[in-house]
Design a protein around this motif. Structure first.
Motif, PDB file in Angstrom:
ATOM      1  N   ALA A 150       0.836  -1.214   0.000  1.00 38.73           N
ATOM      2  CA  ALA A 150       0.000   0.000   0.000  1.00 38.73           C
ATOM      3  C   ALA A 150       0.863   1.253   0.000  1.00 38.73           C
ATOM      4  O   ALA A 150       0.629   2.177  -0.787  1.00 38.73           O
ATOM      5  N   VAL A 151       1.865   1.313   0.856  1.00 44.07           N
ATOM      6  CA  VAL A 151       2.700   2.512   0.919  1.00 44.07           C
ATOM      7  C   VAL A 151       3.564   2.619  -0.341  1.00 44.07           C
ATOM      8  O   VAL A 151       3.868   3.724  -0.798  1.00 44.07           O
ATOM      9  N   GLY A 152       3.922   1.499  -0.940  1.00 45.80           N
ATOM     10  CA  GLY A 152       4.655   1.530  -2.206  1.00 45.80           C
ATOM     11  C   GLY A 152       3.819   2.155  -3.316  1.00 45.80           C
ATOM     12  O   GLY A 152       4.324   2.963  -4.112  1.00 45.80           O
ATOM     13  N   ARG A 153       2.530   1.802  -3.369  1.00 45.80           N
ATOM     14  CA  ARG A 153       1.634   2.407  -4.367  1.00 45.80           C
ATOM     15  C   ARG A 153       1.486   3.908  -4.133  1.00 45.80           C
ATOM     16  O   ARG A 153       1.492   4.703  -5.077  1.00 45.80           O
ATOM     17  N   ILE A 154       1.354   4.301  -2.870  1.00 44.50           N
ATOM     18  CA  ILE A 154       1.237   5.723  -2.536  1.00 44.50           C
ATOM     19  C   ILE A 154       2.510   6.461  -2.948  1.00 44.50           C
ATOM     20  O   ILE A 154       2.446   7.528  -3.562  1.00 44.50           O
ATOM     21  N   ALA A 155       3.658   5.893  -2.607  1.00 44.82           N
ATOM     22  CA  ALA A 155       4.939   6.530  -2.948  1.00 44.82           C
ATOM     23  C   ALA A 155       5.058   6.732  -4.452  1.00 44.82           C
ATOM     24  O   ALA A 155       5.413   7.817  -4.921  1.00 44.82           O
ATOM     25  N   LYS A 156       4.749   5.688  -5.191  1.00 44.37           N
ATOM     26  CA  LYS A 156       4.848   5.750  -6.656  1.00 44.37           C
ATOM     27  C   LYS A 156       3.899   6.810  -7.213  1.00 44.37           C
ATOM     28  O   LYS A 156       4.267   7.600  -8.080  1.00 44.37           O
ATOM     29  N   LYS A 157       2.676   6.853  -6.678  1.00 48.48           N
ATOM     30  CA  LYS A 157       1.680   7.828  -7.130  1.00 48.48           C
ATOM     31  C   LYS A 157       2.182   9.263  -6.940  1.00 48.48           C
ATOM     32  O   LYS A 157       1.913  10.137  -7.754  1.00 48.48           O
ATOM     33  N   TYR A 158       2.921   9.496  -5.854  1.00 49.20           N
ATOM     34  CA  TYR A 158       3.433  10.834  -5.561  1.00 49.20           C
ATOM     35  C   TYR A 158       4.828  11.081  -6.126  1.00 49.20           C
ATOM     36  O   TYR A 158       5.461  12.083  -5.799  1.00 49.20           O
ATOM     37  N   GLY A 159       5.320  10.166  -6.947  1.00 57.84           N
ATOM     38  CA  GLY A 159       6.600  10.380  -7.617  1.00 57.84           C
ATOM     39  C   GLY A 159       7.827  10.045  -6.801  1.00 57.84           C
ATOM     40  O   GLY A 159       8.937  10.432  -7.163  1.00 57.84           O
ATOM     41  N   ASN A 160       7.645   9.322  -5.708  1.00 58.55           N
ATOM     42  CA  ASN A 160       8.797   8.878  -4.932  1.00 58.55           C
ATOM     43  C   ASN A 160       9.284   7.552  -5.502  1.00 58.55           C
ATOM     44  O   ASN A 160       8.475   6.681  -5.834  1.00 58.55           O
ATOM     45  N   ALA A 161      10.590   7.407  -5.620  1.00 56.77           N
ATOM     46  CA  ALA A 161      11.178   6.236  -6.267  1.00 56.77           C
ATOM     47  C   ALA A 161      11.657   5.175  -5.285  1.00 56.77           C
ATOM     48  O   ALA A 161      12.027   4.075  -5.695  1.00 56.77           O
ATOM     49  N   GLU A 162      11.645   5.502  -3.998  1.00 58.44           N
ATOM     50  CA  GLU A 162      12.241   4.590  -3.035  1.00 58.44           C
ATOM     51  C   GLU A 162      11.497   4.644  -1.706  1.00 58.44           C
ATOM     52  O   GLU A 162      10.990   5.683  -1.313  1.00 58.44           O
ATOM     53  N   LEU A 163      11.445   3.502  -1.033  1.00 65.22           N
ATOM     54  CA  LEU A 163      10.971   3.415   0.343  1.00 65.22           C
ATOM     55  C   LEU A 163      12.200   3.277   1.228  1.00 65.22           C
ATOM     56  O   LEU A 163      13.175   2.616   0.852  1.00 65.22           O
ATOM     57  N   SER A 164      12.152   3.869   2.414  1.00 57.95           N
ATOM     58  CA  SER A 164      13.247   3.758   3.367  1.00 57.95           C
ATOM     59  C   SER A 164      12.671   3.553   4.757  1.00 57.95           C
ATOM     60  O   SER A 164      11.613   4.105   5.080  1.00 57.95           O
ATOM     61  N   LEU A 165      13.339   2.756   5.562  1.00 55.52           N
ATOM     62  CA  LEU A 165      12.914   2.546   6.948  1.00 55.52           C
ATOM     63  C   LEU A 165      14.124   2.256   7.815  1.00 55.52           C
ATOM     64  O   LEU A 165      15.180   1.870   7.319  1.00 55.52           O
ATOM     65  N   ASN A 166      13.952   2.458   9.099  1.00 51.51           N
ATOM     66  CA  ASN A 166      14.937   2.057  10.100  1.00 51.51           C
ATOM     67  C   ASN A 166      14.380   0.855  10.833  1.00 51.51           C
ATOM     68  O   ASN A 166      13.178   0.791  11.105  1.00 51.51           O
ATOM     69  N   VAL A 167      15.272  -0.077  11.165  1.00 52.00           N
ATOM     70  CA  VAL A 167      14.872  -1.241  11.943  1.00 52.00           C
ATOM     71  C   VAL A 167      15.990  -1.550  12.939  1.00 52.00           C
ATOM     72  O   VAL A 167      17.174  -1.472  12.594  1.00 52.00           O
ATOM     73  N   ASN A 168      15.608  -1.867  14.162  1.00 54.26           N
ATOM     74  CA  ASN A 168      16.584  -2.235  15.179  1.00 54.26           C
ATOM     75  C   ASN A 168      17.427  -3.390  14.649  1.00 54.26           C
ATOM     76  O   ASN A 168      16.901  -4.356  14.079  1.00 54.26           O
ATOM     77  N   ARG A 169      18.742  -3.302  14.846  1.00 48.67           N
ATOM     78  CA  ARG A 169      19.666  -4.310  14.298  1.00 48.67           C
ATOM     79  C   ARG A 169      19.443  -5.705  14.868  1.00 48.67           C
ATOM     80  O   ARG A 169      19.955  -6.677  14.318  1.00 48.67           O
TER      81      ARG A 169
END
Length: 164
Positions: free
Chosen positions: A107-126
């Protein structure tokens, strides 16, 4: 399963979910004191109101048959780049591994693409077992970072990115 765009009216639901998700998710990684500190820092009424009303974070809720299953928050055009930053993604422990997390990422990938964002980024505890989940979805570790969050606590994270 449905995605609901959350508003300030949904703060209680986000808080209720975090109360049920955070302690079991982080019990083996963080001290109980750090869990309490971080929950207050991120999930108090004022913190959530600021995230939604000032910082431009959008919250999505997964819902099925009247039950809320988890939440995701994201920010478009993170730091002025064509990146959508996933600030939070949490699913009830009893539902992990049942497709809710993938549903959120899609879902967030579709939203990002719709708004012209090319990448998803997140932080995760190691030390979070979710790292393998993110890798299966195409995320790659791009760096490590330690973030001082105050009160003597650190967030020891990987930054993971995925093209959309």
């Amino acid at each position: 399963m449905n995605i609901i765009e959350a508003s300030k009216d949904h703060i209680f639901i986000i808080q209720s979910l975090s109360d049920r998700i955070w302690p079991p998710t982080f019990a083996s990684i963080l001290t109980s004191g750090q869990i309490r500190y971080m929950m207050d820092m991120m999930y108090s009424n004022s913190a959530l109101e600021e995230q939604i009303g000032v910082l431009g974070h959008h919250y999505l809720l997964a819902e099925e048959s009247g039950e809320y299953l988890g939440y995701l928050s994201y920010e478009l055009d993170y730091k002025g780049a064509d990146v959508t930053k996933i600030h939070k993604i949490y699913v009830l422990p009893s539902l992990q591994g049942k497709g809710v997390g993938r549903f959120f990422i899609d879902a967030v990938g579709r939203i990002a693409k719709k708004y012209g964002n090319a990448e998803l980024s997140l932080n995760v505890n190691r030390f979070n077992k979710a790292i393998d989940f993110y890798k299966r979805l195409g995320f790659e570790v791009v760096k490590c970072e330690d973030i001082d969050i105050g009160n003597g606590f650190l967030m020891e994270d990987y930054v993971m990115n995925k093209k959309v």
